[in-house]
Design an enzyme around this catalytic site. Sequence first.
Site, PDB file in Angstrom:
ATOM      1  N   GLY A 270      37.510 -91.058 -72.166  1.00  0.00           N
ATOM      2  CA  GLY A 270      38.339 -91.044 -73.372  1.00  0.00           C
ATOM      3  C   GLY A 270      39.629 -90.261 -73.192  1.00  0.00           C
ATOM      4  O   GLY A 270      40.730 -90.757 -73.470  1.00  0.00           O
ATOM      5  N   GLU A 356      37.784 -79.809 -72.404  1.00  0.00           N
ATOM      6  CA  GLU A 356      36.645 -80.732 -72.458  1.00  0.00           C
ATOM      7  C   GLU A 356      36.238 -81.134 -71.037  1.00  0.00           C
ATOM      8  O   GLU A 356      35.070 -81.398 -70.766  1.00  0.00           O
ATOM      9  CB  GLU A 356      36.996 -81.981 -73.287  1.00  0.00           C
ATOM     10  CG  GLU A 356      35.754 -82.729 -73.746  1.00  0.00           C
ATOM     11  CD  GLU A 356      36.026 -83.772 -74.822  1.00  0.00           C
ATOM     12  OE1 GLU A 356      35.572 -83.589 -75.958  1.00  0.00           O
ATOM     13  OE2 GLU A 356      36.701 -84.762 -74.523  1.00  0.00           O
ATOM     14  N   HIS A 387      58.309 -66.608 -81.270  1.00  0.00           N
ATOM     15  CA  HIS A 387      58.308 -65.810 -82.498  1.00  0.00           C
ATOM     16  C   HIS A 387      56.910 -65.714 -83.096  1.00  0.00           C
ATOM     17  O   HIS A 387      56.755 -65.374 -84.252  1.00  0.00           O
ATOM     18  CB  HIS A 387      59.290 -66.418 -83.509  1.00  0.00           C
ATOM     19  CG  HIS A 387      60.674 -66.491 -82.952  1.00  0.00           C
ATOM     20  ND1 HIS A 387      61.616 -65.510 -83.174  1.00  0.00           N
ATOM     21  CD2 HIS A 387      61.254 -67.405 -82.138  1.00  0.00           C
ATOM     22  CE1 HIS A 387      62.731 -65.836 -82.524  1.00  0.00           C
ATOM     23  NE2 HIS A 387      62.541 -66.973 -81.892  1.00  0.00           N
ATOM     24  N   LYS A 515      27.257 -82.628 -83.385  1.00  0.00           N
ATOM     25  CA  LYS A 515      27.223 -83.959 -84.011  1.00  0.00           C
ATOM     26  C   LYS A 515      25.817 -84.251 -84.524  1.00  0.00           C
ATOM     27  O   LYS A 515      25.633 -84.706 -85.648  1.00  0.00           O
ATOM     28  CB  LYS A 515      27.571 -85.032 -82.970  1.00  0.00           C
ATOM     29  CG  LYS A 515      29.028 -85.259 -82.730  1.00  0.00           C
ATOM     30  CD  LYS A 515      29.168 -86.604 -82.027  1.00  0.00           C
ATOM     31  CE  LYS A 515      30.301 -86.658 -81.072  1.00  0.00           C
ATOM     32  NZ  LYS A 515      30.297 -87.848 -80.231  1.00  0.00           N
TER      33      LYS A 515
HETATM   34  C1  G6Q Z   1      37.042 -87.786 -74.502  1.00  0.00           C
HETATM   35  C2  G6Q Z   1      35.824 -87.720 -75.265  1.00  0.00           C
HETATM   36  C3  G6Q Z   1      35.983 -87.809 -76.756  1.00  0.00           C
HETATM   37  C4  G6Q Z   1      36.098 -89.236 -77.284  1.00  0.00           C
HETATM   38  C5  G6Q Z   1      35.962 -89.211 -78.797  1.00  0.00           C
HETATM   39  C6  G6Q Z   1      36.102 -90.585 -79.393  1.00  0.00           C
HETATM   40  O1  G6Q Z   1      37.068 -87.770 -73.304  1.00  0.00           O
HETATM   41  O2  G6Q Z   1      34.920 -88.641 -74.785  1.00  0.00           O
HETATM   42  O3  G6Q Z   1      37.065 -87.061 -77.228  1.00  0.00           O
HETATM   43  O4  G6Q Z   1      37.319 -89.791 -76.897  1.00  0.00           O
HETATM   44  O5  G6Q Z   1      34.718 -88.674 -79.140  1.00  0.00           O
HETATM   45  O6  G6Q Z   1      35.162 -91.446 -78.866  1.00  0.00           O
HETATM   46  P1  G6Q Z   1      35.278 -92.981 -79.078  1.00  0.00           P
HETATM   47  O7  G6Q Z   1      36.520 -93.453 -78.413  1.00  0.00           O
HETATM   48  O8  G6Q Z   1      34.050 -93.580 -78.455  1.00  0.00           O
HETATM   49  O9  G6Q Z   1      35.339 -93.223 -80.552  1.00  0.00           O
END
Ligand code: G6Q
Length: 550
Positions: A270, A356, A387, A515
């Site tokens: 992601g 991450e 600042h 989560k």
């Molecule tokens: C990034 C992570 C995480 C992911 C989000 C959204 O490397 O995996 O930030 O991008 O949790 O996930 P989805 O794209 O599956 O909705």
Amino acid sequence: MFGKKTEVNKTRAWKKLESYYKKFRKTEMRDLFYKDPQRAERYNINLESVMLDYSKNIINDRVLAYLLALAKERKLPEKINAMFSGEKINISEDRAVLHVALRNRANTPIYVDGKNVMPEINTVLAKVKKFSEDVRLGKFVGHTGKKLTNIVNIGIGGSYLGPKMATEALKRYWAKDIKCYFISNIDGTACCEVLNKVDPETTLFIVSSKTFTTIETLTNAKTCRKWLVDALGEHAVAKHFVAVSTNAKEVAKFGIDVENMFEFWNFVGGRYSMWSAIGLPIAIAIGMDNFEKMLEGAYSMDMHFKETELGKNIPVILGLLSVWYNDFFNYHSHAVIPYDQYLQYVPEYLQQLVMESNGKFVSNNNEYVRYATSPVLFGGPGTDVQHSFFQMIHQGTSVIPCDFIVPAISHNEIGDHHEILLANALAQGEALMKGKTIKEAAEELKKAGKSKEEVNFLKKFKSFPGNRPSNTLVFKKIDPYTLGVLIAIYEHKTFVEGVLWNINSFDQMGVELGKQMALSILPELQNNAFGIEHDSSTKNLIKVIKKLRK
Ligand code: G6Q
């Protein structure tokens, strides 16, 4: 609590660094500069697109040689090749890591499980090109025939931070009539604030979710879908909703035609995905030619990273310096300060990329690590942050190495704004390195006409310890190509750190627990159901919030 430990810090090269660190740690950069007039030229990597000055670091040739030995001992060159050749280096998810394939402009084959991934990458890029051009030219229009000029990206994390950072960075390249908006947070405010600004007839929603199961994105997408259907009817959805995902089944289930889906793949993490169809809002905003320039910039950095010897390699040097400070000096924070308003979201983007990726405590040997991994990354645009948190950077008890990102030319050269901005960027690096001794502070106070008592009282407050490290990345102007270069530098720097720490930079198991728990608390907030047993603090918070919401 912890079982067997991974002991990268017990290897030969690490030990050498450790013992040299003990002798070297008090070295003053001021003295190093004084003794070596060539220092800036020696600790400098000058590419056509970008120049890295890393001379303001507490290093000498010996430190660098030991750091490079550590990189070799950790088999960094082999691991770079493993990533580029599609090996499944994301071991906990058994996946290849191929964001580099997304911008492989040479189109050389890259195989995953015996299959060349380039043809499907090229197919999706062609689809992004066609669609973004059609939207920009008004060939793909809304349900009522109006041009789609409001692009709303619905996505979170990696499906949001890259596109948001890049569209903002490249705002000067946007088509005149197009505006981009982002809805990420589940907080209804995020949705409402955007929907209040746009008109259903001219709005295109891009639902970006790799898994298409993320609760924030799906909830926001449902709300936006309802808003659109209420205004234009069910038939309008096909003309106003597209999806970017790896999960065609869920996309269809949500009610988006898979014809309107842009695919990407599990070999793209992601937070490394803005080069894929996740970059669709970028492509619509700046046009495909510019999007491709961004890919080319990243590709040029990929080639530099893959093919340049370690000692002259920008991401390698930055990664090694990070380990040097984090694990030897125990400097556990890192600040990134872009001196360009258009780069204001770069630190936020890097927070995810770095923390991450490398905020991990289990090694690739499936053991606990015994050394510090990711530093805390934060930052913001200069001069604003001078600042705010710069007080601590200059005089705090924690030392925070900084990266200054400095374009020589602004897109908005008005009056002497940019020269003042540049002067500040350079002054910070110099001030952090040199500091101001108590003696110097006293002399200054004397010159300013202060009494002896005042001088004695104020001189410590007015002194600066100095010897605070910084890197400076300088380039001509922020354009699509340069942005590609810059972001790829940080991606690969993060990779280098992960290799040195022997961790998997490509999973993110750490975001799961919260989560899961949220899912168990939700029914308790919504009705009187009771889920799992909570601690007394959580129980009480649920009670108080429920009472307030009555
Ligand atoms: C990034 C992570 C995480 C992911 C989000 C959204 O490397 O995996 O930030 O991008 O949790 O996930 P989805 O794209 O599956 O909705």
